[in-house]
Design an enzyme around this catalytic site. Structure first.
Site, PDB file in Angstrom:
ATOM      1  N   HIS A  75       0.803  -1.224   0.000  1.00  0.00           N
ATOM      2  CA  HIS A  75       0.000   0.000   0.000  1.00  0.00           C
ATOM      3  C   HIS A  75       0.836   1.275   0.000  1.00  0.00           C
ATOM      4  O   HIS A  75       0.371   2.324  -0.435  1.00  0.00           O
ATOM      5  CB  HIS A  75      -0.902   0.044   1.242  1.00  0.00           C
ATOM      6  CG  HIS A  75      -1.837  -1.111   1.370  1.00  0.00           C
ATOM      7  ND1 HIS A  75      -1.473  -2.305   1.946  1.00  0.00           N
ATOM      8  CD2 HIS A  75      -3.127  -1.254   0.996  1.00  0.00           C
ATOM      9  CE1 HIS A  75      -2.492  -3.131   1.939  1.00  0.00           C
ATOM     10  NE2 HIS A  75      -3.509  -2.527   1.361  1.00  0.00           N
ATOM     11  N   GLU A 129      -3.174   3.193   1.447  1.00  0.00           N
ATOM     12  CA  GLU A 129      -2.570   3.789   0.246  1.00  0.00           C
ATOM     13  C   GLU A 129      -2.845   5.280   0.181  1.00  0.00           C
ATOM     14  O   GLU A 129      -1.949   6.075  -0.136  1.00  0.00           O
ATOM     15  CB  GLU A 129      -3.110   3.116  -1.017  1.00  0.00           C
ATOM     16  CG  GLU A 129      -2.511   3.694  -2.292  1.00  0.00           C
ATOM     17  CD  GLU A 129      -3.179   3.201  -3.582  1.00  0.00           C
ATOM     18  OE1 GLU A 129      -3.218   3.988  -4.549  1.00  0.00           O
ATOM     19  OE2 GLU A 129      -3.645   2.049  -3.607  1.00  0.00           O
ATOM     20  N   THR A 165      -5.073   3.684  -6.663  1.00  0.00           N
ATOM     21  CA  THR A 165      -4.834   2.750  -7.766  1.00  0.00           C
ATOM     22  C   THR A 165      -5.935   1.713  -7.961  1.00  0.00           C
ATOM     23  O   THR A 165      -6.036   1.126  -9.035  1.00  0.00           O
ATOM     24  CB  THR A 165      -3.498   2.017  -7.572  1.00  0.00           C
ATOM     25  OG1 THR A 165      -3.531   1.310  -6.334  1.00  0.00           O
ATOM     26  CG2 THR A 165      -2.337   2.989  -7.584  1.00  0.00           C
ATOM     27  N   CYS A 196      -4.667   1.298 -11.444  1.00  0.00           N
ATOM     28  CA  CYS A 196      -3.916   0.127 -11.896  1.00  0.00           C
ATOM     29  C   CYS A 196      -4.781  -0.731 -12.807  1.00  0.00           C
ATOM     30  O   CYS A 196      -5.851  -1.186 -12.407  1.00  0.00           O
ATOM     31  CB  CYS A 196      -3.453  -0.688 -10.683  1.00  0.00           C
ATOM     32  SG  CYS A 196      -2.626  -2.228 -11.117  1.00  0.00           S
ATOM     33  N   SER A 224     -11.264  -5.808   2.976  1.00  0.00           N
ATOM     34  CA  SER A 224     -10.664  -5.469   1.692  1.00  0.00           C
ATOM     35  C   SER A 224     -11.562  -4.532   0.884  1.00  0.00           C
ATOM     36  O   SER A 224     -12.691  -4.886   0.536  1.00  0.00           O
ATOM     37  CB  SER A 224     -10.400  -6.747   0.885  1.00  0.00           C
ATOM     38  OG  SER A 224     -10.073  -6.437  -0.451  1.00  0.00           O
TER      39      SER A 224
END
Length: 288
Positions: A75, A129, A165, A196, A224
């Site tokens: 992260h 992150e 991302t 990403c 998550s």
């Protein structure tokens, strides 16, 4: 009964690299390794690495730690973490994802070039992150979590927009269009697609996967963020989708009348855990 494990699910490149670094460090003689935060948002994988010797700490623990070896997970971390490590004689094993590192660098350079402009990050407030990204601006970046939050920006000032991302490409696109429509002619606006693709491409792929099966078992830690997004996509395509953290949560009743089962997961879900779920389904189906 046909069971398919999604070939596109499981750890992304950044997480795979971080876990390999942990395993390599723990194999060294007399190696003691700390990890700043959960290595991955999956309790089962964290437990596996804990059993190998990985010690998970938080930022308060880091302040008191001296002369140890600490891994920074995929992260990423803000500059303050590196300063604390340096002050405390801590050896850093940096497993920050290369995509995140590049994003941190871009945000830092933009902030240094135009400190009075609005640096805006589309991301989850408080996410590891995002904290690392905001840290590149000495805490001055603005975080927007949803499209609606974009309406509160100051459209009379320059805006430089980035994204966490792992966020949604579609929502990021909507935010860009809204800012373009409302930015003052005297203000400058630039957006940078920093999502990403390895993660973003999982959305359409997992939708196709979910449509092929009667039952979907989505294996993911409930902490998550990526898991929540992908599971919601599965649920939207296939109402008969269940999120589980381990094989122990699979209920036999789900299997009645089912011909095909798809097992998939988040970027933080290990392949071995999906395989355990497959084996549990086989075991339960033998008793139907």
């Amino acid at each position: 009964m046909k069971i398919e494990i999604d070939a596109g699910s499981g750890f992304c490149f950044g997480v795979t690299t971080a876990i390999k670094k942990v395993e390599e460090e723990l194999k060294k003689d007399n190696s003691e390794l700390y990890c700043l935060g959960d290595i991955v948002h999956n309790g089962m994988e964290c437990e596996r690495l804990k059993n190998m010797g990985l010690i998970t700490i938080n930022h308060d623990d880091l302040e008191k730690l001296h002369g140890k070896k600490v891994l920074l997970r995929a992260h990423g971390e803000p500059p303050t973490t590196y300063r604390t490590a340096n002050d405390n004689g801590i050896t850093i094993v940096d497993a920050t994802c290369p995509v995140v590192l590049q994003l941190q660098k871009r945000i830092r350079e933009q902030y240094e070039a135009k400190p009075d402009a609005q640096i805006v990050i589309f991301g989850k407030s408080g996410h590891a992150e995002v904290l690392g990204l905001v840290g590149q601006t000495n805490g001055n970046a603005r975080v927007i979590q949803h499209f609606e939050d974009a309406k509160d920006l100051d459209f009379n000032r320059d805006i430089y927009l980035y994204s966490q991302t792992t966020k949604s490409l579609d929502e990021f696109g909507r935010i860009i269009e809204y800012i373009r429509e409302h930015i003052s002619p005297e203000a400058h606006f630039e957006s940078f697609d920093t999502i990403c693709r390895q993660v973003a491409n999982r959305m359409p792929n997992i939708a196709k996967f979910a449509s092929r099966h009667d039952l979907i078992l989505f294996v993911s830690g409930r902490k998550s963020s990526n898991g929540k997004v992908l599971f919601n996509e599965c649920k939207k395509i296939n109402a008969n989708s269940h999120q589980i953290e381990s094989e122990n949560e699979i209920e036999k009743e789900w299997l009645y009348g089912i011909e095909t089962i798809g097992i998939c997961g988040a970027t933080s879900t290990p392949k071995w855990l999906m395989e355990h779920c497959r084996d549990k389904v086989i075991e339960l189906s033998n008793d139907l």
